[in-house]
Design an enzyme around this catalytic site. Sequence first.
Site, short mmCIF file in Angstrom:
data_model
loop_
_atom_site.label_atom_id
_atom_site.label_comp_id
_atom_site.label_asym_id
_atom_site.label_seq_id
_atom_site.Cartn_x
_atom_site.Cartn_y
_atom_site.Cartn_z
NE ARG A 1 0.28 21.96 -51.70
CZ ARG A 1 0.75 20.61 -51.42
NH1 ARG A 1 0.64 20.09 -50.32
NH2 ARG A 1 0.99 19.72 -52.53
CB THR B 1 6.08 26.80 -46.66
OG1 THR B 1 4.85 27.44 -47.13
CG2 THR B 1 7.09 28.01 -46.16
CG ASP C 1 -8.51 17.23 -59.10
OD1 ASP C 1 -9.62 17.92 -58.89
OD2 ASP C 1 -7.59 17.50 -58.56
CG ASP D 1 -9.03 18.13 -62.65
OD1 ASP D 1 -9.25 19.14 -62.76
OD2 ASP D 1 -8.13 17.44 -62.64
N1 URA Z 1 -8.37 16.75 -53.41
C1 URA Z 1 -9.12 15.77 -54.44
O1 URA Z 1 -9.91 16.55 -55.27
N2 URA Z 1 -9.23 14.51 -54.14
C2 URA Z 1 -8.49 13.81 -53.29
O2 URA Z 1 -8.52 12.63 -53.20
C3 URA Z 1 -7.85 14.80 -52.42
C4 URA Z 1 -7.71 16.04 -52.56
#
Ligand code: URA
Length: 210
Positions: free
Chosen positions: A105, A109, A201, A204
């Site tokens: 990313r 921007t 996440d 993770d």
């Molecule tokens: N990416 C993720 O891993 N979890 C989210 O809640 C949003 C984006």
Amino acid sequence: MSGKVHVMDHPLVAHKLTILRDKDTSVKDFREIVSEIGMLITYEATRDLPLTTKEVETPICRTIAPTLKGKKFAVVPILRAGLGLVDGVLRMVPSARVGHIGMFRDEETLEPHVYFCKMPKDIAERDIMIVDPMLATGGSAEAAITEMKKRGCKNIKLMVLLAAPEGVERIQKAHPDVDIYCGAVDDHLNEHGYIVPGLGDAGDRIFGTK
Ligand code: URA
């Protein structure tokens, strides 16, 4: 017309998603269940695969039976979390090819840019399933679909475990020809871009990197 959102209406998917949502689920279980849901969503997302017939001899008699026509298919994980869904798709469609796409990313921007894209040579002839566990803002998925279209792909589907309404809307607007297959559509995105209630996440939790 916008693409359809196919939300899995199935007790097995609902049950397994709840295990993923639980913050105390182990990395091992999380990874296995992501793969299992990947298989279940693939089952739904491949309903339109064309069939032909062939003659087989059963222990009882000869018969004409259905068999896949052999349409070319590729699964394309968005790095890194998308890798967690590849195994489930391949267990259902073992002959599928795998292309990888990575994005970062732009800090200014906030737009995603492709830094890695390695595809099978004949990718333009293949039906494509882009996979990423979480459809949050939809930025990465939108950019991945755009990249595949640049490479000539025409029949593209998007598979996610959880979607936020914001991400669904973005994909439907940007790529109305792309259907979304997802385990559930959650409530909203929070100010940090996480899906609520979500599962945290996904990368993770799949790779144990927290
Ligand atoms: N990416 C993720 O891993 N979890 C989210 O809640 C949003 C984006």
